[in-house]
Design a protein around this motif. Structure first.
Motif, mmCIF file in Angstrom:
data_model
loop_
_atom_site.group_PDB
_atom_site.id
_atom_site.type_symbol
_atom_site.label_atom_id
_atom_site.label_comp_id
_atom_site.label_asym_id
_atom_site.label_seq_id
_atom_site.Cartn_x
_atom_site.Cartn_y
_atom_site.Cartn_z
ATOM 1 N N HIS A 1 -5.504 -1.997 16.794
ATOM 2 C CA HIS A 1 -4.159 -1.415 16.813
ATOM 3 C C HIS A 1 -3.050 -2.487 16.848
ATOM 4 N N GLY A 2 -3.387 -3.724 16.540
ATOM 5 C CA GLY A 2 -2.365 -4.771 16.431
ATOM 6 C C GLY A 2 -1.960 -5.412 17.736
ATOM 7 N N LEU A 3 -2.700 -5.146 18.822
ATOM 8 C CA LEU A 3 -2.391 -5.742 20.122
ATOM 9 C C LEU A 3 -3.219 -7.008 20.277
ATOM 10 N N GLU A 4 -2.547 -8.131 20.507
ATOM 11 C CA GLU A 4 -3.206 -9.441 20.506
ATOM 12 C C GLU A 4 -2.893 -10.188 21.793
ATOM 13 N N LYS A 5 -3.951 -10.768 22.376
ATOM 14 C CA LYS A 5 -3.756 -11.578 23.569
ATOM 15 C C LYS A 5 -3.368 -13.002 23.163
ATOM 16 N N ALA B 1 -0.497 -26.074 30.535
ATOM 17 C CA ALA B 1 -1.747 -26.542 31.127
ATOM 18 C C ALA B 1 -2.613 -25.400 31.648
ATOM 19 N N LEU B 2 -2.002 -24.314 32.102
ATOM 20 C CA LEU B 2 -2.779 -23.191 32.629
ATOM 21 C C LEU B 2 -2.017 -21.890 32.432
ATOM 22 N N VAL B 3 -2.756 -20.778 32.579
ATOM 23 C CA VAL B 3 -2.191 -19.441 32.418
ATOM 24 C C VAL B 3 -2.500 -18.642 33.681
ATOM 25 N N ARG B 4 -1.459 -18.129 34.316
ATOM 26 C CA ARG B 4 -1.633 -17.294 35.492
ATOM 27 C C ARG B 4 -1.760 -15.810 35.121
ATOM 28 N N GLN B 5 -1.097 -15.407 34.059
ATOM 29 C CA GLN B 5 -1.198 -14.030 33.570
ATOM 30 C C GLN B 5 -1.111 -14.044 32.060
ATOM 31 N N ASP B 6 -2.050 -13.364 31.411
ATOM 32 C CA ASP B 6 -2.102 -13.354 29.959
ATOM 33 C C ASP B 6 -0.900 -12.620 29.376
ATOM 34 N N GLY B 7 -0.432 -13.143 28.247
ATOM 35 C CA GLY B 7 0.632 -12.482 27.499
ATOM 36 C C GLY B 7 0.053 -11.757 26.298
ATOM 37 N N TYR B 8 0.796 -10.756 25.808
ATOM 38 C CA TYR B 8 0.311 -9.941 24.689
ATOM 39 C C TYR B 8 1.430 -9.756 23.669
ATOM 40 N N LYS B 9 0.985 -9.611 22.398
ATOM 41 C CA LYS B 9 1.885 -9.310 21.285
ATOM 42 C C LYS B 9 1.404 -8.041 20.594
ATOM 43 N N LEU B 10 2.373 -7.234 20.135
ATOM 44 C CA LEU B 10 2.074 -6.040 19.354
ATOM 45 C C LEU B 10 2.666 -6.224 17.968
ATOM 46 N N HIS B 11 1.789 -6.429 16.992
ATOM 47 C CA HIS B 11 2.201 -6.687 15.606
ATOM 48 C C HIS B 11 3.198 -7.850 15.543
ATOM 49 N N GLY B 12 2.913 -8.896 16.299
ATOM 50 C CA GLY B 12 3.752 -10.085 16.282
ATOM 51 C C GLY B 12 4.931 -10.047 17.220
ATOM 52 N N ARG B 13 5.218 -8.919 17.846
ATOM 53 C CA ARG B 13 6.338 -8.805 18.785
ATOM 54 C C ARG B 13 5.812 -8.931 20.222
ATOM 55 N N THR B 14 6.443 -9.806 20.987
ATOM 56 C CA THR B 14 6.017 -10.021 22.366
ATOM 57 C C THR B 14 6.373 -8.803 23.210
ATOM 58 N N ILE B 15 5.339 -8.210 23.823
ATOM 59 C CA ILE B 15 5.572 -7.070 24.708
ATOM 60 C C ILE B 15 5.370 -7.460 26.176
ATOM 61 N N ARG B 16 4.702 -8.598 26.412
ATOM 62 C CA ARG B 16 4.600 -9.119 27.769
ATOM 63 C C ARG B 16 4.484 -10.632 27.705
ATOM 64 N N HIS B 17 5.370 -11.324 28.425
ATOM 65 C CA HIS B 17 5.346 -12.782 28.433
ATOM 66 C C HIS B 17 4.156 -13.292 29.246
ATOM 67 N N ALA B 18 3.608 -14.394 28.789
ATOM 68 C CA ALA B 18 2.523 -15.038 29.523
ATOM 69 C C ALA B 18 3.101 -15.892 30.648
ATOM 70 N N HIS B 19 2.543 -15.768 31.843
ATOM 71 C CA HIS B 19 2.945 -16.603 32.978
ATOM 72 C C HIS B 19 2.134 -17.886 32.929
ATOM 73 N N VAL B 20 2.821 -18.991 32.721
ATOM 74 C CA VAL B 20 2.126 -20.248 32.437
ATOM 75 C C VAL B 20 2.592 -21.352 33.381
#
Length: 251
Positions: free
Chosen positions: A187-191, A223-242
Motif C-alpha cells: 500500500h505504499g507505506l515504507e519504513k 548514527a542511531l535510530v530511536r524511533q522508525d520513520g515512515y513514508k506514504l508514497h514518498g510523503r513523510t507521515i512520521r519523522h524518524a527520531h535519530v
C-alpha cells in the motif's frame, strides 16, 4: 450567459451598421437634391426644389448611432474579457479539484497508517523482548546442562528436537512482522533506513547527539535510530527520531 450576451451585442452592432449605411445613403441623397436645386436656381430654371429641412436631424441621428455603436463595442470587449477570465478560473478550479481527488485516493489512508505504524512499533518491541528473553533462558539452560553433563554433551545437544514454547512464540512474532511489512509495501507505506545518511529536517527529528568516534560514523550523519520513520508514497507521515554523530570537543 457570457456567450449569449456576446451574441446579442454582435446582433445589435450589425443592426446599427445597417442603420448607419441607410442613414448615410439617405443623407447623400439629400445632399444631391440640394445640389440639384441650387443648380436650377442659378440657371433660372422654374422648377424649385426646397432645401432639406431635416439635414441637422440626419447628422444627429448618425452621431447618436455612432455613439451607440461605440458603447456596444466597449460592452463586447468587456464581456469578452469577462468570458476569458471565467474560462481561466473554471480551468484552474477543475485542475485543483482533480488534484484534490487524486491526493484523496492516494493519501486517504494517511491517518490510518499513522496509527498502524504505532502498532508495528509495539509488535517490534515485543518481538525483541521475547527474543532476548528466549536467548537469556537458553543461555541459562545450556550453562546448567553443561555443568551437569559436561561441555561435550552440551555441544552434542545443540540443534536437538523440541523447541521451547518461548522460541516458537518468537518465531511467530517474526512471521507477523514480516507479513505486516509486506502489507505496508503493498500500500505504499515504507519504513525509513536513515542510519549512515545525512540529516534531513523533512524526514528526521534529532533527539540526541552521539560522539562520532564512539559510533564509528562521520560527523553530521545519523548514527542511531530511536524511533522508525515512515513514508506514504514518498510523503513523510512520521519523522524518524535519530541521533546525529558529532565531533568530540577537545578539553
Amino acid at each position: 450567459m457570457a456567450l449569449r450576451c456576446l451574441g446579442s451585442c454582435r446582433r445589435h452592432l450589425r443592426d446599427l451598421n445597417r442603420l448607419l449605411s441607410f442613414a448615410g445613403c439617405d443623407y447623400r441623397g439629400s445632399v444631391c437634391l440640394y445640389s440639384a436645386a441650387a443648380h436650377h436656381r442659378s440657371t433660372g430654371d422654374e422648377c424649385h426644389v426646397d432645401e432639406p429641412a431635416d439635414e441637422p436631424s440626419h447628422v444627429m441621428t448618425i452621431r447618436m448611432l455612432e455613439l451607440r455603436a461605440s458603447k456596444l463595442e466597449e460592452q463586447v470587449q468587456d464581456l469578452t474579457e469577462r468570458y476569458k477570465r471565467a474560462v481561466a478560473d473554471s480551468d484552474t478550479v477543475r485542475r485543483r479539484t482533480q488534484k484534490f481527488v487524486e491526493d484523496a485516493k492516494v493519501f486517504g489512508i494517511q491517518s490510518f497508517c499513522r496509527d498502524l505504524v504505532e502498532v508495528a512499533d509495539i509488535l517490534e518491541r515485543t518481538a525483541g523482548d521475547v527474543e532476548s528473553e528466549f536467548r537469556g533462558q537458553e543461555t541459562q539452560r545450556r550453562r546448567a546442562e553443561g555443568a551437569a553433563a559436561g561441555v561435550a554433551d552440551l555441544e552434542g545437544q545443540e540443534g536437538g528436537e523440541g523447541s521451547p514454547p518461548l522460541h516458537r512464540l518468537s518465531e511467530g512474532l517474526a512471521l507477523v512482522q514480516e507479513r505486516l511489512q509486506a502489507v505496508f509495501t503493498k500500500h505504499g507505506l515504507e519504513k525509513m533506513a536513515p542510519v549512515g545518511g545525512r540529516y534531513d529536517p523533512y524526514q528526521h527529528e534529532i533527539v540526541c547527539h552521539v560522539a562520532a568516534e564512539e559510533g564509528g560514523a562521520q560527523p553530521g550523519t545519523i548514527a542511531l535510530v530511536r524511533q522508525d520513520g515512515y513514508k506514504l508514497h514518498g510523503r513523510t507521515i512520521r519523522h524518524a527520531h535519530v541521533g546525529v554523530a558529532v565531533e568530540a570537543q577537545e578539553d
